[in-house]
Enzyme design. Structure first.
Site, PDB file in Angstrom:
ATOM      1  N   CYS A   6       0.594  -1.194  -0.009  1.00 41.18           N
ATOM      2  CA  CYS A   6       0.012  -0.067  -0.025  1.00 41.18           C
ATOM      3  C   CYS A   6       0.875   1.260   0.180  1.00 41.18           C
ATOM      4  O   CYS A   6       1.637   1.405   0.869  1.00 41.18           O
ATOM      5  CB  CYS A   6      -0.970   0.051   1.206  1.00 41.18           C
ATOM      6  SG  CYS A   6      -1.904   1.354   1.367  1.00 41.18           S
TER       7      CYS A   6
ATOM      8  N   CYS B 112      -6.663   0.975  -0.739  1.00 43.75           N
ATOM      9  CA  CYS B 112      -6.613   0.088   0.543  1.00 43.75           C
ATOM     10  C   CYS B 112      -6.623  -1.445   0.297  1.00 43.75           C
ATOM     11  O   CYS B 112      -7.554  -1.933  -0.082  1.00 43.75           O
ATOM     12  CB  CYS B 112      -7.641   0.436   1.389  1.00 43.75           C
ATOM     13  SG  CYS B 112      -7.584  -0.286   3.415  1.00 43.75           S
TER      14      CYS B 112
ATOM     15  N   GLN C 148     -18.749  -9.491  12.540  1.00 46.70           N
ATOM     16  CA  GLN C 148     -17.328  -9.698  12.603  1.00 46.70           C
ATOM     17  C   GLN C 148     -16.616  -9.148  11.165  1.00 46.70           C
ATOM     18  O   GLN C 148     -17.270  -8.863  10.024  1.00 46.70           O
ATOM     19  CB  GLN C 148     -17.000 -11.134  12.421  1.00 46.70           C
ATOM     20  CG  GLN C 148     -17.387 -11.922  13.611  1.00 46.70           C
ATOM     21  CD  GLN C 148     -16.658 -11.852  14.948  1.00 46.70           C
ATOM     22  OE1 GLN C 148     -15.579 -11.269  14.799  1.00 46.70           O
ATOM     23  NE2 GLN C 148     -17.103 -11.688  15.969  1.00 46.70           N
TER      24      GLN C 148
ATOM     25  N   ASP D  98     -18.775 -13.355  23.912  1.00 51.23           N
ATOM     26  CA  ASP D  98     -18.016 -12.594  22.784  1.00 51.23           C
ATOM     27  C   ASP D  98     -18.468 -11.125  23.235  1.00 51.23           C
ATOM     28  O   ASP D  98     -18.888 -10.300  22.407  1.00 51.23           O
ATOM     29  CB  ASP D  98     -18.562 -12.830  21.411  1.00 51.23           C
ATOM     30  CG  ASP D  98     -17.731 -12.088  20.387  1.00 51.23           C
ATOM     31  OD1 ASP D  98     -16.744 -11.678  20.724  1.00 51.23           O
ATOM     32  OD2 ASP D  98     -18.189 -12.093  19.344  1.00 51.23           O
TER      33      ASP D  98
ATOM     34  N   CYS E 251     -11.680 -10.284  21.041  1.00 54.43           N
ATOM     35  CA  CYS E 251     -10.622  -9.131  20.102  1.00 54.43           C
ATOM     36  C   CYS E 251      -9.625  -8.630  20.891  1.00 54.43           C
ATOM     37  O   CYS E 251      -8.981  -7.655  20.268  1.00 54.43           O
ATOM     38  CB  CYS E 251     -11.649  -8.401  19.412  1.00 54.43           C
ATOM     39  SG  CYS E 251     -12.655  -7.015  20.423  1.00 54.43           S
TER      40      CYS E 251
END
Length: 422
Positions: free
Chosen positions: A68, A152, A258, A350, A376
């Site tokens: 990138c 991106c 997600q 979660d 996460c």
């Protein structure tokens, strides 16, 4: 400022190379262990400093050309200059270090799931209408300055295309000098777009947003005054939904998914492998029901979350199914008690990045046979895992899932079983 040549001794958790000079520890972005570099160092007396990389004099064998052109300035990616093997090993090592610091003995990790490039389906970006036009993209590393993203490699091509189109039409609504954040999600049935901040909405602003939605074929366009304000629907051109198992759920504005379909599928499959058909399932921090709805043939599933729009959408779809139940509840302040948890044979949780400390304490006192924890944030996961282990649970397996490619973040899913006392 001082120009120095230094050797990079290590890489920090956030991706910066670490060097030493005298009594100072120096962080240098875009460098790798063992490299000899030339840097521009400030002359402050601080013992911890940050330096600008000028040249790589002796490159590491790990070094590759970043894909990138924004790498090095954009705050989204930190490891594009590292080859795939070194990158994967580094992330797993950081996970192991986190667990070790928490005093956890963990089993061998399952093979990590790493998502491919151009698969991320949601992102939050920032727009600023300057005198020279619209800047739109991610913030620079450790800065509020905006990188005007032209491409991106991590986002789906449809999201990159949407950014280009927004740059053209946002001046219809966003005045010179104003900023807003943009939450965008690509669903199979269309685009969900939430604008956060910017001008207050009168008639002309609403008309401008309606025109933007029409020009860009946005299925749902909503506005929020502040980050924690409720989303106000502005345009609803076509319905949006997401399917888990055999159930399709209406997607509320800015709803959580997600980050990628691959990551979602891996986490669901891991959870299924810990589940027994006919289980009584408690799905905590359930969101739109990603995991609970994906379990085949449960005796019952109780979905619990504080997200009102998500619980409302989920409740609307499952109200005719006698096996399903939903509850709106703040699990951080009012966790399900150990006694309540004992009504279930399988628990899934979660939580957001801060983890589920209060809920883990209750689960640790319960007799639930099996638990799957999805996280996460490795640090909050390690803390919660230690609580469960000290309460008599065995950590059987861990699946690392890298959904945030080239960033310091790494998700994991873990299976816990209650030890049987003979």
């Amino acid at each position: 400022m001082t120009i120095l040549e230094l050797k990079i001794d290590d890489i920090g958790a956030q991706g910066d190379g670490i060097a030493h000079h005298g009594n100072a520890t120096i962080f240098v972005g875009g460098t790798l262990t063992g490299e000899r570099v030339r840097i521009n160092l400030d002359d402050s007396k601080n013992v911890v400093k940050r330096a600008e990389l000028l040249d790589v004099l002796i490159a590491s064998s790990w070094r590759v050309t970043p894909p990138c052109p924004h790498f090095g300035k954009c705050g989204g990616c930190r490891f594009q200059h590292m080859n795939d093997e070194a990158y994967s090993n580094f992330k797993l090592e950081q996970l192991q270090i986190t667990f070790a610091k928490a005093g956890l003995d963990v089993p061998c990790f399952l093979p990590a799931v790493t998502t491919a490039t151009a698969t991320r389906r949601r992102a939050r970006i920032t727009a600023h209408h300057t005198a020279k036009g619209i800047l739109i993209g991610f913030n620079e590393w450790r800065s509020h300055a905006i990188i005007d993203v032209q491409e991106c490699p991590i986002l789906k091509s449809s999201l990159v295309d949407l950014i280009r189109k927004l740059r053209v039409v946002l001046p219809l609504w966003l005045n010179v000098g104003q900023r807003c954040d943009i939450q965008m999600t690509i669903l199979p049935s269309g685009i969900d777009l939430v604008l956060i901040g910017g001008p207050a909405l009168g008639l002309s602003q609403r008309q401008a947003l309606a025109e933007i939605a029409q020009r860009l074929n946005i299925a749902h366009l909503s506005w929020k005054k502040l980050d924690r304000s409720p989303a106000e629907p502005i345009v609803h051109q076509s319905p949006l939904s997401i399917t888990f198992g055999n159930t399709s759920v209406n997607f509320p504005p800015g709803g959580f998914l997600q980050a990628s379909e691959t990551g979602e599928a891996a986490l669901i499959e891991f959870t299924k492998n810990a589940y027994n058909p006919g289980d009584k399932v408690l799905d905590l921090y359930c969101g739109l029901g990603t995991f609970g709805l994906s379990m085949p043939n449960p005796e019952k599933v109780h979905f619990v979350d504080l997200d009102g729009p998500a619980i409302g959408a989920l409740g609307h779809e499952i109200k005719r199914n006698g096996r399903y139940e939903v509850s709106l509840r703040n699990l951080n302040g009012d966790p399900c008690t150990a006694v309540e948890c004992n009504d279930y044979t399988f628990v899934i949780f979660d939580p957001p990045r801060g983890g589920a400390q209060a809920q883990a304490k209750q689960l640790a006192q319960s007799d639930v046979p099996r638990i799957v924890a999805i996280s996460c944030d490795p640090e909050s996961f390690a803390r919660d895992a230690k609580i469960l282990i000290e309460g008599g649970y065995c950590l059987e397996s861990i699946l690392p899932v890298d959904q945030f490619l080239w960033s310091p973040h790494l998700e994991c899913a873990a299976k816990f079983t209650k030890k049987v006392v003979v």
